[in-house]
Design a protein around this motif. Sequence first.
Motif, PDB file in Angstrom:
ATOM      1  N   GLY A  33      56.131  18.771 -27.595  1.00  0.00           N
ATOM      2  CA  GLY A  33      56.157  18.260 -28.957  1.00  0.00           C
ATOM      3  C   GLY A  33      54.836  18.305 -29.688  1.00  0.00           C
ATOM      4  N   SER A  34      53.860  19.020 -29.160  1.00  0.00           N
ATOM      5  CA  SER A  34      52.559  19.102 -29.813  1.00  0.00           C
ATOM      6  C   SER A  34      52.053  20.535 -29.721  1.00  0.00           C
ATOM      7  N   SER A  35      51.935  21.191 -30.858  1.00  0.00           N
ATOM      8  CA  SER A  35      51.515  22.593 -30.856  1.00  0.00           C
ATOM      9  C   SER A  35      50.087  22.783 -30.362  1.00  0.00           C
ATOM     10  N   ASP A  36      49.219  21.775 -30.553  1.00  0.00           N
ATOM     11  CA  ASP A  36      47.832  21.913 -30.107  1.00  0.00           C
ATOM     12  C   ASP A  36      47.525  21.100 -28.858  1.00  0.00           C
ATOM     13  N   GLY A  37      48.548  20.481 -28.253  1.00  0.00           N
ATOM     14  CA  GLY A  37      48.333  19.689 -27.046  1.00  0.00           C
ATOM     15  C   GLY A  37      47.616  18.382 -27.293  1.00  0.00           C
ATOM     16  N   PHE A  38      47.791  17.830 -28.514  1.00  0.00           N
ATOM     17  CA  PHE A  38      47.117  16.569 -28.844  1.00  0.00           C
ATOM     18  C   PHE A  38      47.789  15.390 -28.149  1.00  0.00           C
ATOM     19  N   LEU A  39      46.960  14.500 -27.649  1.00  0.00           N
ATOM     20  CA  LEU A  39      47.393  13.173 -27.222  1.00  0.00           C
ATOM     21  C   LEU A  39      46.168  12.285 -27.192  1.00  0.00           C
ATOM     22  N   ALA A  40      46.400  11.003 -27.203  1.00  0.00           N
ATOM     23  CA  ALA A  40      45.305  10.042 -27.063  1.00  0.00           C
ATOM     24  C   ALA A  40      45.474   9.330 -25.728  1.00  0.00           C
ATOM     25  N   LEU A  41      44.383   9.161 -25.032  1.00  0.00           N
ATOM     26  CA  LEU A  41      44.347   8.397 -23.794  1.00  0.00           C
ATOM     27  C   LEU A  41      43.739   7.046 -24.144  1.00  0.00           C
ATOM     28  N   VAL A  42      44.398   5.973 -23.726  1.00  0.00           N
ATOM     29  CA  VAL A  42      44.031   4.630 -24.172  1.00  0.00           C
ATOM     30  C   VAL A  42      43.876   3.701 -22.968  1.00  0.00           C
ATOM     31  N   TRP A  43      42.866   2.856 -23.044  1.00  0.00           N
ATOM     32  CA  TRP A  43      42.651   1.807 -22.053  1.00  0.00           C
ATOM     33  C   TRP A  43      42.291   0.538 -22.802  1.00  0.00           C
ATOM     34  N   THR A  44      42.989  -0.551 -22.515  1.00  0.00           N
ATOM     35  CA  THR A  44      42.733  -1.831 -23.160  1.00  0.00           C
ATOM     36  C   THR A  44      41.888  -2.704 -22.243  1.00  0.00           C
ATOM     37  N   ALA A  45      40.762  -3.156 -22.758  1.00  0.00           N
ATOM     38  CA  ALA A  45      39.870  -4.021 -21.980  1.00  0.00           C
ATOM     39  C   ALA A  45      40.540  -5.379 -21.768  1.00  0.00           C
ATOM     40  N   PRO A  46      40.512  -5.885 -20.544  1.00  0.00           N
ATOM     41  CA  PRO A  46      41.100  -7.200 -20.299  1.00  0.00           C
ATOM     42  C   PRO A  46      40.292  -8.308 -20.972  1.00  0.00           C
ATOM     43  N   GLU A  47      40.921  -9.440 -21.177  1.00  0.00           N
ATOM     44  CA  GLU A  47      40.251 -10.607 -21.765  1.00  0.00           C
ATOM     45  C   GLU A  47      39.044 -10.963 -20.923  1.00  0.00           C
ATOM     46  N   GLY A  48      37.941 -11.272 -21.564  1.00  0.00           N
ATOM     47  CA  GLY A  48      36.722 -11.662 -20.855  1.00  0.00           C
ATOM     48  C   GLY A  48      36.077 -10.527 -20.080  1.00  0.00           C
ATOM     49  N   ALA A  49      36.292  -9.274 -20.506  1.00  0.00           N
ATOM     50  CA  ALA A  49      35.818  -8.111 -19.752  1.00  0.00           C
ATOM     51  C   ALA A  49      34.303  -8.032 -19.647  1.00  0.00           C
ATOM     52  N   GLY A  50      33.582  -8.428 -20.694  1.00  0.00           N
ATOM     53  CA  GLY A  50      32.121  -8.292 -20.663  1.00  0.00           C
ATOM     54  C   GLY A  50      31.728  -6.838 -20.500  1.00  0.00           C
TER      55      GLY A  50
END
Length: 171
Positions: free
Chosen positions: A90-107
């Motif tokens: 579904g993406s002609s250029d191979g686009f995607l985003a990789l996401v990581w959510t920092a946990p609460e109090g990560a510092g």
Amino acid sequence: MSTPVDAAGWGNVFGDGQGQAGKLSATNVVDRDGSLELVTTEQTPRQASYHSAGDLPLADLVKNNKALTFEKSAGQANWQIRVTGANVAGSSDGFLALVWTAPEGAGETNAASSDQWWATRAPPGIERGATATLKDLLAAANSEGHTTVVNHYGISSQPENKAGRKPRPRS
């Protein structure tokens, strides 16, 4: 070096991110060259700032364990890595985003070894939104001869409270 007067490449140049760039602050957090402040409100429920990565091979980023270290002082924060060339439908250029959510109090945190990364599109063998290591996402994205490159990297904040994204009602 970024300053409040010169962003040194930091900002938000994407059509869906107009007016959402974080502000550069002279406040020192980890080092002595300022910080990026992402303040959300009901009027601005999302803030995100990115920097060009110059088509860095994702494999090079995955090998460099220190590249994904940052300090989260408060609130909600996500690492976002915008790539092209990935093996995704579904993406002609191979686009995607990789996401990581920092946990609460990560510092001070290094997201490189986390198994909580997820992709906005499904590379082979990993469902969209399913968590995995960055190394596993790389292997899937680079499968079948693909070479995934990082176009931009950055931090976003879109909390699920009255100062940001509203929770969706359940039926």
